[in-house]
Design a protein around this motif. Sequence first.
Motif, PDB file in Angstrom:
ATOM      1  N   UNK A 113       5.499  46.843  50.846  1.00  0.00           N
ATOM      2  CA  UNK A 113       5.219  47.929  49.896  1.00  0.00           C
ATOM      3  C   UNK A 113       6.516  48.631  49.506  1.00  0.00           C
ATOM      4  N   UNK A 114       7.368  48.900  50.492  1.00  0.00           N
ATOM      5  CA  UNK A 114       8.639  49.571  50.218  1.00  0.00           C
ATOM      6  C   UNK A 114       9.535  48.684  49.349  1.00  0.00           C
ATOM      7  N   UNK A 115       9.486  47.376  49.580  1.00  0.00           N
ATOM      8  CA  UNK A 115      10.280  46.455  48.763  1.00  0.00           C
ATOM      9  C   UNK A 115       9.848  46.525  47.305  1.00  0.00           C
ATOM     10  N   UNK A 116       8.538  46.711  47.089  1.00  0.00           N
ATOM     11  CA  UNK A 116       8.038  46.794  45.717  1.00  0.00           C
ATOM     12  C   UNK A 116       8.201  48.186  45.136  1.00  0.00           C
ATOM     13  N   UNK A 117       8.042  49.205  46.000  1.00  0.00           N
ATOM     14  CA  UNK A 117       8.196  50.599  45.561  1.00  0.00           C
ATOM     15  C   UNK A 117       9.149  51.309  46.509  1.00  0.00           C
ATOM     16  N   UNK A 118      10.461  51.175  46.299  1.00  0.00           N
ATOM     17  CA  UNK A 118      11.432  51.748  47.223  1.00  0.00           C
ATOM     18  C   UNK A 118      11.272  53.252  47.435  1.00  0.00           C
ATOM     19  N   UNK A 119      10.678  53.957  46.455  1.00  0.00           N
ATOM     20  CA  UNK A 119      10.549  55.398  46.580  1.00  0.00           C
ATOM     21  C   UNK A 119       9.278  55.804  47.323  1.00  0.00           C
ATOM     22  N   UNK A 120       8.451  54.844  47.712  1.00  0.00           N
ATOM     23  CA  UNK A 120       7.116  55.163  48.222  1.00  0.00           C
ATOM     24  C   UNK A 120       7.156  56.115  49.413  1.00  0.00           C
ATOM     25  N   UNK A 121       8.000  55.824  50.395  1.00  0.00           N
ATOM     26  CA  UNK A 121       8.010  56.627  51.613  1.00  0.00           C
ATOM     27  C   UNK A 121       8.612  58.008  51.408  1.00  0.00           C
ATOM     28  N   UNK A 122       9.292  58.235  50.284  1.00  0.00           N
ATOM     29  CA  UNK A 122       9.934  59.524  50.045  1.00  0.00           C
ATOM     30  C   UNK A 122       9.070  60.468  49.217  1.00  0.00           C
ATOM     31  N   UNK A 123       7.950  59.971  48.718  1.00  0.00           N
ATOM     32  CA  UNK A 123       7.038  60.805  47.930  1.00  0.00           C
ATOM     33  C   UNK A 123       6.337  61.807  48.833  1.00  0.00           C
ATOM     34  N   UNK A 124       5.788  62.885  48.256  1.00  0.00           N
ATOM     35  CA  UNK A 124       4.941  63.779  49.054  1.00  0.00           C
ATOM     36  C   UNK A 124       3.849  62.957  49.726  1.00  0.00           C
ATOM     37  N   UNK A 125       3.438  63.371  50.913  1.00  0.00           N
ATOM     38  CA  UNK A 125       2.533  62.561  51.723  1.00  0.00           C
ATOM     39  C   UNK A 125       1.287  62.120  50.967  1.00  0.00           C
ATOM     40  N   UNK A 126       0.678  62.989  50.202  1.00  0.00           N
ATOM     41  CA  UNK A 126      -0.564  62.617  49.506  1.00  0.00           C
ATOM     42  C   UNK A 126      -0.300  61.520  48.479  1.00  0.00           C
ATOM     43  N   UNK A 127       0.808  61.661  47.728  1.00  0.00           N
ATOM     44  CA  UNK A 127       1.158  60.646  46.741  1.00  0.00           C
ATOM     45  C   UNK A 127       1.590  59.348  47.421  1.00  0.00           C
ATOM     46  N   UNK A 128       2.361  59.486  48.486  1.00  0.00           N
ATOM     47  CA  UNK A 128       2.829  58.306  49.222  1.00  0.00           C
ATOM     48  C   UNK A 128       1.650  57.530  49.800  1.00  0.00           C
ATOM     49  N   UNK A 129       0.704  58.273  50.356  1.00  0.00           N
ATOM     50  CA  UNK A 129      -0.460  57.612  50.950  1.00  0.00           C
ATOM     51  C   UNK A 129      -1.239  56.827  49.895  1.00  0.00           C
ATOM     52  N   UNK A 130      -1.327  57.361  48.685  1.00  0.00           N
ATOM     53  CA  UNK A 130      -2.048  56.675  47.620  1.00  0.00           C
ATOM     54  C   UNK A 130      -1.328  55.390  47.224  1.00  0.00           C
ATOM     55  N   UNK A 131       0.011  55.408  47.193  1.00  0.00           N
ATOM     56  CA  UNK A 131       0.777  54.208  46.867  1.00  0.00           C
ATOM     57  C   UNK A 131       0.555  53.140  47.945  1.00  0.00           C
ATOM     58  N   UNK A 132       0.657  53.568  49.216  1.00  0.00           N
ATOM     59  CA  UNK A 132       0.471  52.608  50.308  1.00  0.00           C
ATOM     60  C   UNK A 132      -0.971  52.107  50.352  1.00  0.00           C
ATOM     61  N   UNK A 133      -1.910  52.955  49.984  1.00  0.00           N
ATOM     62  CA  UNK A 133      -3.309  52.516  49.950  1.00  0.00           C
ATOM     63  C   UNK A 133      -3.495  51.440  48.885  1.00  0.00           C
ATOM     64  N   UNK A 134      -3.062  51.737  47.670  1.00  0.00           N
ATOM     65  CA  UNK A 134      -3.288  50.810  46.555  1.00  0.00           C
ATOM     66  C   UNK A 134      -2.575  49.478  46.774  1.00  0.00           C
ATOM     67  N   UNK A 135      -1.265  49.550  47.073  1.00  0.00           N
ATOM     68  CA  UNK A 135      -0.504  48.313  47.231  1.00  0.00           C
ATOM     69  C   UNK A 135      -0.814  47.614  48.548  1.00  0.00           C
ATOM     70  N   UNK A 136      -0.968  48.399  49.603  1.00  0.00           N
ATOM     71  CA  UNK A 136      -1.208  47.810  50.931  1.00  0.00           C
ATOM     72  C   UNK A 136      -2.535  47.087  51.007  1.00  0.00           C
ATOM     73  N   UNK A 137      -3.590  47.683  50.462  1.00  0.00           N
ATOM     74  CA  UNK A 137      -4.900  47.040  50.480  1.00  0.00           C
ATOM     75  C   UNK A 137      -4.867  45.743  49.668  1.00  0.00           C
TER      76      UNK A 137
END
Length: 551
Positions: A208-232
């Motif tokens: 997920x980080x490779x695809x969205x390098x900024x994912x882990x630096x987003x506010x937790x709620x936004x970051x969680x949504x990115x990891x949810x969508x891409x991770x699932x």
Amino acid sequence: MTPEQLSTTIVDGLSTLVAEGAITLADGVPAEVTVERPRQKGHGDYATNVALQLAKKAGMNPRAFGELLAGQLLEADGIGAVDIAGPGFLNITVEAGAQGQVAAEIVAAGASYGSSDAFAGEKINLEFVSANPTGPLHIGGVRWAAVGDALGRVFTMTGADVTREYYFNDHGAQIDRFARSLLASAKGESAPEDGYGGQYIHDIAAAVVAERPDAATLPDEDAQEVFRALGVEMMFDEIKKSLHEFGVDFDVYFHEDELHKSGAVDRAVARLRELGTIYEKDGAVWLATEQYGDDQDRVVIKSDGKGAYLSGDLAYYLDKRERGFDRCFIMLGADHHGYVGRMMAMCAAFGDQPHVNLEILIGQLVNLLKDGEPLRMSKRAGTVVTIEDLVDAIGVDAARYALARYHTDSPIDIDLDLWARQTNDNPVFTVQYAHARIASLLRNAADLGVEAASHPDLLTHEKEGELLRVLAELPRVVKAAAELREPHRVARYLEELAPTYHRFYDSCRVLPRGDEETSDLHRARLMLVEATRVVLANGLGLLGVSAPERM
């Protein structure tokens, strides 16, 4: 003569007796009768208890009824003898020519041999596996992959229109826990207390980080949504890839989230309200399931306006029925046994027939044994044994066969050492080796210029008769597997066929030796061998297992 053909002959005989006034059957002549192979040698080729079943309805003694029917059968083509045993069992001996004709019929039918129209016109939705996309597919789900796909093949062989469906659980608390676990891994933190662990979490988080390098630096709620969508999506892609490599593909991947976004839940509630099975109490919306056999009524919409778990089930079932499915099958693990009552009550609340329009099959646990000890941990998942662990240990064919050869009500222990061996104590090796041995013989026949030909009257050897009778059973076995939802019957049948073939081969020379001239008997036996190859290949195909030409 197959059991089905003999059944037709018996029905014709009964019809003649009724037409002549020799017997009277208030309920009419049955459409088919049960014909089985006798358990003891010397009791003919086939047996039927039809005289015992119908004599009382005809107001007759069973033996007297049997004698009338025996007289009719002896006039039919292909019947050599009929003996009445005990209180009225009919033991039937088929003429060699009629029995031997089975081999040519099988070869002519080819891949379609074993098929029937038992479920013709039925539109079946077969939902199986449906594992949450929160981790690799574990061994329980793999059992349903093997059994569900085999059951779909069996239904198709009996004329049904089958749709294989995977219910993609991408809505709810487990997905939130999965997303939080990925986010924690990306941040280098420990997994949440209620989260998921294992190397796969770190692998997907890194992807997920490779695809969205900024994912882990987003506010937790936004970051969680990115990891949810891409991770699932990534996790589910892995599950689909694993299943595809296992030989299991689905026609429909249905997303749970869509039920809640599309208004399907509201439509289901509205339908049930029209039917008078919905009511409101304590600010919540309830389904009156108790009147349909459930142990209590169930909440559909909670007092906070959010759908209860059952709301998705209602919407999903209605969606399937609206898509035109006559029968909806759901395959679940043993931990869902308590789920059956409420689902059947839901089916009845829609005005449908439980166990007809909706059937739920429960599968028991699977244990893998290595060196005699239970295998409990996966190298990758960390907590459960996965599909990759099983396939890496014994291969796809052995895994599918091992999982499909037992009744789903039975817990099973799979000894990885046994299923990896190429010996006769490994059931799949025994069956596949029989096919490969036949393929080798057929290649030798081609090199010698010997061609199979139908001379059914020549197949009079005891071992030829035994093999012909077993070959003739495949259509009945497939039909029973479909009617009883038990594809393991096909595996057990193949395990009877393989040694029956070997006994025939050891007793009956198929190909000429040296300068020996090719005879019609050689050609007839070669036809019998080819028929055996067809049946082995068709049976293995129903289980999703290959029929190798060489081993």
